[in-house]
Scaffold this motif. Sequence first.
Motif, mmCIF file in Angstrom:
data_model
loop_
_atom_site.group_PDB
_atom_site.id
_atom_site.type_symbol
_atom_site.label_atom_id
_atom_site.label_comp_id
_atom_site.label_asym_id
_atom_site.label_seq_id
_atom_site.Cartn_x
_atom_site.Cartn_y
_atom_site.Cartn_z
ATOM 1 N N ALA A 82 0.716 -1.072 0.132
ATOM 2 C CA ALA A 82 -0.108 -0.051 -0.148
ATOM 3 C C ALA A 82 0.820 1.212 -0.069
ATOM 4 N N GLU A 83 1.986 1.192 0.771
ATOM 5 C CA GLU A 83 3.079 2.354 0.744
ATOM 6 C C GLU A 83 3.576 2.576 -0.624
ATOM 7 N N VAL A 84 3.985 1.405 -1.252
ATOM 8 C CA VAL A 84 4.634 1.593 -2.482
ATOM 9 C C VAL A 84 3.702 2.155 -3.521
ATOM 10 N N ALA A 85 2.404 1.627 -3.260
ATOM 11 C CA ALA A 85 1.422 2.274 -4.287
ATOM 12 C C ALA A 85 1.016 3.676 -4.177
ATOM 13 N N ARG A 86 1.050 4.163 -2.752
ATOM 14 C CA ARG A 86 0.844 5.459 -2.745
ATOM 15 C C ARG A 86 2.005 6.425 -2.949
ATOM 16 N N LEU A 87 3.275 5.791 -2.829
ATOM 17 C CA LEU A 87 4.351 6.605 -3.354
ATOM 18 C C LEU A 87 4.298 6.715 -4.641
ATOM 19 N N ASP A 88 3.995 5.835 -5.511
ATOM 20 C CA ASP A 88 4.201 5.880 -7.100
ATOM 21 C C ASP A 88 3.037 6.891 -7.454
ATOM 22 N N TRP A 89 1.797 6.651 -6.725
ATOM 23 C CA TRP A 89 0.757 7.734 -6.991
ATOM 24 C C TRP A 89 1.235 9.225 -6.703
ATOM 25 N N LEU A 90 1.741 9.483 -5.650
ATOM 26 C CA LEU A 90 2.411 10.628 -5.072
ATOM 27 C C LEU A 90 3.234 11.349 -6.199
ATOM 28 N N LYS A 91 4.411 10.424 -6.781
ATOM 29 C CA LYS A 91 5.281 10.899 -7.675
ATOM 30 C C LYS A 91 4.515 11.434 -8.884
ATOM 31 N N GLN A 92 3.763 10.354 -9.441
ATOM 32 C CA GLN A 92 2.858 10.655 -10.558
ATOM 33 C C GLN A 92 2.062 11.842 -10.517
ATOM 34 N N GLU A 93 1.383 12.273 -9.285
ATOM 35 C CA GLU A 93 0.616 13.329 -9.151
ATOM 36 C C GLU A 93 1.506 14.594 -9.057
ATOM 37 N N MET A 94 2.666 14.629 -8.556
ATOM 38 C CA MET A 94 3.557 15.728 -8.698
ATOM 39 C C MET A 94 4.070 16.059 -10.025
ATOM 40 N N SER A 95 4.533 14.951 -10.755
ATOM 41 C CA SER A 95 4.867 15.115 -12.174
ATOM 42 C C SER A 95 3.894 15.972 -12.909
ATOM 43 N N ASP A 96 2.621 15.215 -12.925
ATOM 44 C CA ASP A 96 1.667 15.804 -13.557
ATOM 45 C C ASP A 96 1.436 17.217 -13.287
ATOM 46 N N ARG A 97 1.327 17.662 -12.062
ATOM 47 C CA ARG A 97 0.860 18.925 -11.454
ATOM 48 C C ARG A 97 1.933 19.906 -11.857
ATOM 49 N N LEU A 98 3.310 19.569 -11.674
ATOM 50 C CA LEU A 98 4.340 20.559 -11.796
ATOM 51 C C LEU A 98 4.551 20.641 -13.492
ATOM 52 N N MET A 99 4.149 19.585 -14.150
ATOM 53 C CA MET A 99 4.446 19.922 -15.794
ATOM 54 C C MET A 99 3.541 20.667 -16.462
ATOM 55 N N SER A 100 2.478 20.620 -15.717
ATOM 56 C CA SER A 100 1.443 21.324 -16.291
ATOM 57 C C SER A 100 1.356 22.903 -15.697
ATOM 58 N N LEU A 101 2.200 23.249 -15.293
ATOM 59 C CA LEU A 101 2.712 24.751 -14.753
ATOM 60 C C LEU A 101 3.726 25.343 -15.619
ATOM 61 N N PRO A 102 3.668 26.770 -15.744
ATOM 62 C CA PRO A 102 4.660 27.611 -16.510
ATOM 63 C C PRO A 102 5.955 27.208 -15.603
ATOM 64 N N ALA A 103 6.997 27.407 -16.109
ATOM 65 C CA ALA A 103 8.431 27.221 -15.384
ATOM 66 C C ALA A 103 8.443 28.348 -14.156
ATOM 67 N N GLU A 104 8.090 29.433 -14.670
ATOM 68 C CA GLU A 104 8.125 30.622 -13.608
ATOM 69 C C GLU A 104 7.258 30.332 -12.390
ATOM 70 N N GLU A 105 6.145 29.367 -12.236
ATOM 71 C CA GLU A 105 5.540 29.145 -11.296
ATOM 72 C C GLU A 105 6.158 27.895 -10.527
ATOM 73 N N VAL A 106 7.087 27.379 -11.064
ATOM 74 C CA VAL A 106 7.460 26.326 -10.522
ATOM 75 C C VAL A 106 9.127 26.516 -9.998
ATOM 76 N N TYR A 107 9.600 27.316 -10.359
ATOM 77 C CA TYR A 107 11.095 27.560 -9.845
ATOM 78 C C TYR A 107 11.360 29.087 -9.790
ATOM 79 N N ASP A 108 12.093 29.105 -8.718
ATOM 80 C CA ASP A 108 12.825 30.619 -8.344
ATOM 81 C C ASP A 108 14.275 30.628 -9.049
ATOM 82 N N ALA A 109 14.588 31.740 -9.774
ATOM 83 C CA ALA A 109 15.998 31.710 -10.293
ATOM 84 C C ALA A 109 16.349 33.073 -9.914
ATOM 85 N N ALA A 110 17.836 33.016 -9.614
ATOM 86 C CA ALA A 110 18.808 34.021 -9.553
ATOM 87 C C ALA A 110 19.822 34.159 -10.379
ATOM 88 N N PHE A 111 19.953 35.034 -11.116
ATOM 89 C CA PHE A 111 21.309 35.262 -11.897
ATOM 90 C C PHE A 111 22.247 36.189 -11.283
#
Length: 114
Positions: A82-111
Amino acid sequence: MIETAFPGPGARDAFEMVTRAVTGGRYEVDTDLVGDEVIASPRGRYFFRFSYRGMVVDVSLRPGLVRDEFIELARKGAATPAEVARLDWLKQEMSDRLMSLPAEEVYDAAFATQ
């Protein structure tokens, strides 16, 4: 040069595929590179420093994007099916959520310059 506080093999492989930094000796992992100001990953921190021709860009994941449950379960090491399945779900959910956002909403960048 790529320096990071994130030891994940997926990130290393992606940087290698795009830049050949690993085989070129231009990729370093130092989990002590940054402190608590950068959000934690299961084994380090979500921080990446890119240096090229005198320019430096520090990139970190914005707070609030990684669920505490993901960090806790990944650090613990999923033991039950059950924990393995939950962790797999959490990884996929995070990936889907972050990939759907513009980069400037995901990362802070300092030059900066070296």
